[in-house]
Structure formats: C-alpha cells, structure tokens
Motif scaffolding. Structure first.
Motif, PDB file in Angstrom:
ATOM      1  N   CYS A  56       0.832  -1.202   0.000  1.00 53.08           N
ATOM      2  CA  CYS A  56       0.000   0.000   0.000  1.00 53.08           C
ATOM      3  C   CYS A  56       0.869   1.255   0.000  1.00 53.08           C
ATOM      4  N   SER A  57       0.240   2.356  -0.346  1.00 52.53           N
ATOM      5  CA  SER A  57       0.922   3.649  -0.330  1.00 52.53           C
ATOM      6  C   SER A  57       0.946   4.206   1.090  1.00 52.53           C
ATOM      7  N   LEU A  58       1.712   5.275   1.280  1.00 56.49           N
ATOM      8  CA  LEU A  58       1.746   5.949   2.578  1.00 56.49           C
ATOM      9  C   LEU A  58       0.360   6.483   2.920  1.00 56.49           C
ATOM     10  N   TYR A  59      -0.338   6.994   1.921  1.00 52.20           N
ATOM     11  CA  TYR A  59      -1.695   7.489   2.122  1.00 52.20           C
ATOM     12  C   TYR A  59      -2.617   6.356   2.581  1.00 52.20           C
ATOM     13  N   GLY A  60      -2.539   5.216   1.913  1.00 53.82           N
ATOM     14  CA  GLY A  60      -3.369   4.077   2.293  1.00 53.82           C
ATOM     15  C   GLY A  60      -3.093   3.614   3.709  1.00 53.82           C
ATOM     16  N   ARG A  61      -1.808   3.574   4.066  1.00 57.22           N
ATOM     17  CA  ARG A  61      -1.439   3.183   5.428  1.00 57.22           C
ATOM     18  C   ARG A  61      -2.055   4.121   6.457  1.00 57.22           C
ATOM     19  N   ASN A  62      -1.937   5.435   6.208  1.00 58.92           N
ATOM     20  CA  ASN A  62      -2.441   6.420   7.164  1.00 58.92           C
ATOM     21  C   ASN A  62      -3.963   6.365   7.289  1.00 58.92           C
ATOM     22  N   VAL A  63      -4.647   6.157   6.166  1.00 54.89           N
ATOM     23  CA  VAL A  63      -6.105   6.069   6.202  1.00 54.89           C
ATOM     24  C   VAL A  63      -6.541   4.817   6.972  1.00 54.89           C
TER      25      VAL A  63
ATOM     26  N   ILE B 169     -15.136  -1.996   3.970  1.00 52.50           N
ATOM     27  CA  ILE B 169     -14.430  -0.777   3.568  1.00 52.50           C
ATOM     28  C   ILE B 169     -13.195  -1.178   2.780  1.00 52.50           C
ATOM     29  N   VAL B 170     -13.118  -0.748   1.529  1.00 55.61           N
ATOM     30  CA  VAL B 170     -11.923  -0.977   0.714  1.00 55.61           C
ATOM     31  C   VAL B 170     -11.077   0.291   0.789  1.00 55.61           C
ATOM     32  N   VAL B 171      -9.939   0.188   1.452  1.00 56.91           N
ATOM     33  CA  VAL B 171      -9.091   1.356   1.670  1.00 56.91           C
ATOM     34  C   VAL B 171      -8.263   1.661   0.434  1.00 56.91           C
ATOM     35  N   GLU B 172      -7.616   0.649  -0.105  1.00 54.05           N
ATOM     36  CA  GLU B 172      -6.763   0.845  -1.289  1.00 54.05           C
ATOM     37  C   GLU B 172      -6.603  -0.506  -1.981  1.00 54.05           C
ATOM     38  N   ALA B 173      -6.957  -0.573  -3.254  1.00 53.23           N
ATOM     39  CA  ALA B 173      -6.935  -1.856  -3.955  1.00 53.23           C
ATOM     40  C   ALA B 173      -6.489  -1.679  -5.391  1.00 53.23           C
TER      41      ALA B 173
ATOM     42  N   ARG C  20     -24.279  -7.161   1.436  1.00 56.63           N
ATOM     43  CA  ARG C  20     -23.582  -6.274   2.365  1.00 56.63           C
ATOM     44  C   ARG C  20     -23.278  -4.930   1.689  1.00 56.63           C
ATOM     45  N   ASP C  21     -23.004  -3.917   2.510  1.00 58.75           N
ATOM     46  CA  ASP C  21     -22.626  -2.603   1.989  1.00 58.75           C
ATOM     47  C   ASP C  21     -21.145  -2.589   1.631  1.00 58.75           C
ATOM     48  N   VAL C  22     -20.792  -1.838   0.594  1.00 58.07           N
ATOM     49  CA  VAL C  22     -19.394  -1.677   0.209  1.00 58.07           C
ATOM     50  C   VAL C  22     -19.059  -0.192   0.208  1.00 58.07           C
ATOM     51  N   PHE C  23     -18.027   0.167   0.963  1.00 56.09           N
ATOM     52  CA  PHE C  23     -17.545   1.544   1.042  1.00 56.09           C
ATOM     53  C   PHE C  23     -16.151   1.601   0.423  1.00 56.09           C
ATOM     54  N   VAL C  24     -15.853   2.698  -0.249  1.00 53.35           N
ATOM     55  CA  VAL C  24     -14.541   2.830  -0.878  1.00 53.35           C
ATOM     56  C   VAL C  24     -13.934   4.173  -0.497  1.00 53.35           C
ATOM     57  N   VAL C  25     -12.647   4.163  -0.199  1.00 48.99           N
ATOM     58  CA  VAL C  25     -11.928   5.378   0.172  1.00 48.99           C
ATOM     59  C   VAL C  25     -11.511   6.117  -1.095  1.00 48.99           C
ATOM     60  N   PRO C  26     -11.761   7.425  -1.194  1.00 44.23           N
ATOM     61  CA  PRO C  26     -11.307   8.194  -2.370  1.00 44.23           C
ATOM     62  C   PRO C  26      -9.799   8.072  -2.533  1.00 44.23           C
TER      63      PRO C  26
END
Length: 408
Positions: free
Chosen positions: A130-137, A235-239, A257-263
């Motif tokens: 994952c990216s640094l952004y993905g890790r932090n989120v 919740i899909v953080v980074e894929a 089920r519900d699916v949420f995605v991080v911008p």
C-alpha cells in the motif's frame, strides 16, 4: 476403535486432500452422520458416485483419512487452546449459513463472543503493498472506529489489514482476523506480534482450516467470503485492479452487504480498484463519521461492558509467538498470496456459459464450467471490470459482449 465427538470427525473431513466445506456437508448428508462419513471416505469405492472428484483425489482422500489425523487435530486444539464450532451446532454464526459455500467448521482462538449476531462488524481490507496514504487512512479508520460499538474484521495480511489493526489497538478496539491457514501457524510471520496483541486485547483469530494447514494461494479468496460474510459492510481502503480486496467487495455485494470505498489519488495506479468501485456505485467514504452515522454506532463504553465481550476463562489465548516452530515451516509457502493466482482459465468457455438474455448465479456457473471457485471469482471480477459481463445481485451475471439488453 476410539469413538470421537461428531465435531472432531467434521474437523477431520475438512483436513482431507482438496476437501472443502461443500464436500464436508455433502458427505455428511449422503452418509448420514459425521462418523459415518469419516468411516465411508476411507474406502475409494464409496467415493465413486462423486464423479466431479478426480480419481487421483479420491485415492488421496481415502489414503489420508486416518484416525491419527484426528488425534493430531485434538492435540493441536488442546496445545493452542483453540475452540471450534460446526454447522451442526446451535452456536454456529447463523449469518454465515446464508453466504455462498458456507463454512462447515470454524476454529477459533480468543474471544468467540465477538461472533455474537447482535454485534456490528465492519471489514477493513486493502492492498498488501500500500501507499503511505493508504497506510495512514487504514490506521485512522481503525483507531477512530475502534472507539465505537463495532468490531473490525480483516484477513490479517501485511499492508492495509495490518495497519488497520494497528490503529484499532491504539484505541483498545476489538478485532477479528480471518486466517487462510491453521491457527497454529502465524502467517504472515511478520504479523506474529500483531496477532499476539489482538488476542491480548480480547480479539479473535478465526479459520475454517484445521490445525497444521499451511497457507496457500487458493485459501485467500476462499477466506474472503467469511470476511464479508461476518460483516455488515466492507471498507476498501486501497486496492489494485486485480486485488483480492475487490473479490471481497464482490462477495459482499452478492451477500447483500454494503461496500464503502476510500477516495484515491487519480494519478496513482495502486488504487485502480478503488476507481472501479466508485464507478460502479460503491459508497464513497468521506470519513469514519460516515460509518458511525450509517450504522448508528455509539461510543464503546456506552454499548458494552467488559464482561459482555470477554471470553470464558478456560479459553485464555496462548501466544502465537512460537507458532513458527510448528513442523510446517519446511513446507513451501506462497508468499505472493493472491498475486500468484492463475488467470489462465479458458475465458471463452466461461463467457459461453453466461447468457445474454438472463442472469445466472455463481452456483450455475460452477456447475456448467467446473472451474474451481478460487479461480472463478478473480476471473469473473476481471471480466466485470472489462465490461464483458455485469453483476446484478442477487440474480447473478449476464453476458454483455454482444448484447444491448438492459436488466431492470
């Protein structure tokens, strides 16, 4: 001959060569009981009616169905203070009985109270690299949601999964890890201490694989159905475009089920899977507050006491730090996980079995193509991303390669 508890025979059946939950349930139904099923599969001739099982696999099943295997499982359950429940038990998580290919058995280490059907569970998944952004989120979501009346579920992989649990532990939140191997094995090894901390914080490790089962590429997509099945939302953080997280999300949609995605960063290809999910109607997450509002979560000290989420004293968790000394470390382990899955399945065969004028379910496709589930799910996802097929839960997939049909 020693007569074991029925659940031990179910554990034994699950441990046999290329035998999964569907086979276990079918054997028990056909032969009458777990004991009778175990006794029957010891003879190749009793497996002849199962024409979908290759002859070589039948011989391997019969030769491996030894009572010594049951003794080994019992020994490991005692050694690691595991608990387990099967689909025949009243306390088996009923929510899993309604997913595709429901597990026949669950092995547990830690706080099994976290499987209570009244509790909120949210899956937090994403890329291993994952990216640094993905890790932090991931850490932020784990930390903030850990303060509320919810339990975080993941596969315990390196990357997003691990960072989410690190954040969760920083707020003393409760977590569940669904493993792709036996619970006497810590995989990946670098997460050994993390698993210890999850257990120490009244968390739970879960697996449908009996003790001694090494990690394997085919186990990871299979365990994803349990991750989504236990959760109200994913919740899909980074894929990435072909990520196992998208398989989890696809299963979640199929299970209602519900699916949420991080911008994500539009210039970053490490999150192409996020872009796909956003294009296809996933909830775009603007902050952890969205989850709190969606599921009416309350702060943790308002929804439970220590007693309600604590396991029985007799199930105190043993540390996993010695698990790497188990006799499986000499076996080859696929360290690349899902990236090693083969997509060399005959695509034309799959497309030929998905009609243009109606939807077909995954079960129908499995029967028509005989493609193993662990290969079929990634392939369906790839074809869906290309626009060759569309998924219309709960009715299934429709072929769009030569069709102007709209499904309403």
């Amino acid at each position: 001959m020693t007569r074991y508890d029925d659940n031990i025979y179910i554990a034994g059946l699950q441990s046999l060569y290329n035998v999964g939950a569907t086979h276990v349930r079918r054997f028990i139904e056909d032969f009458g009981s777990p004991y009778d099923a175990w006794d029957a599969v010891k003879k190749v001739e009793n497996l002849k009616p199962y024409t979908h099982i290759p002859n070589a696999d039948k011989r391997a099943i019969a030769s491996s169905a030894k009572d010594e295997k049951l003794d080994y499982i019992i020994h490991k359950i005692d050694e690691y203070k595991m608990d387990f429940t099967t689909f025949l038990d009243k306390d088996f998580p009923s929510i899993l009985n309604h997913i595709y290919n429901p597990p026949a058995i669950l092995f547990m280490r830690g706080n099994r109270a976290l499987l209570d059907k009244r509790l909120n569970r949210i899956a937090l998944v994403g890329a291993r690299r994952c990216s640094l952004y993905g890790r932090n989120v991931a850490r932020m979501l784990g930390k903030e949601l850990g303060k509320y009346s919810t339990i975080i579920v993941s596969g315990g992989a390196r990357g997003i999964d691990a960072h989410g649990h690190e954040g969760l532990l920083s707020s003393q939140g409760y977590g569940i890890v669904v493993m792709g191997c036996g619970l006497d094995i810590a995989y990946p090894r670098e997460n050994t201490k993390l698993f210890d901390r999850i257990l120490q914080n009244n968390g739970l490790l879960v697996s449908e694989y009996p003790p001694g089962t090494p990690p394997s590429a085919k186990h990871f997509p299979a365990r994803n159905r349990i991750i989504s099945g236990l959760s109200r939302g994913v919740i899909v953080v980074e894929a990435k475009a072909s990520s196992g997280s998208l398989i989890t999300a696809d299963m979640a949609v199929s299970e209602g089920r519900d699916v949420f995605v991080v911008p994500c960063n539009l210039l970053d290809h490490t999150a192409d899977g996020n872009k796909f999910l956003m294009r296809n109607g996933a909830f775009v997450l603007t902050g952890y507050e969205d989850i709190v509002k969606e599921y009416h979560l309350t702060l943790r000290d308002m929804f439970s006491t220590k007693e309600t989420l604590s396991p029985p004293n007799k199930k105190d968790s043993m540390s996993v730090k010695d698990s790497n000394q188990i006799g499986n470390q000499g076996q080859g382990v696929d360290t690349q996980g899902l990236s090693m899955l083969s997509f060399n399945v005959d695509r034309s065969l799959l497309l030929s079995e998905i009609p243009h004028d109606r939807c077909v379910t995954v079960s129908d496709i499995l029967k028509a193509t005989s493609i193993p589930l662990q290969q079929l799910q990634p392939l369906l996802l790839e074809l869906e991303m290309e626009g060759a097929i569309e998924n219309h839960p709960p009715r299934g997939y429709i072929n769009m390669t030569r069709s102007d049909i709209l499904v309403h």
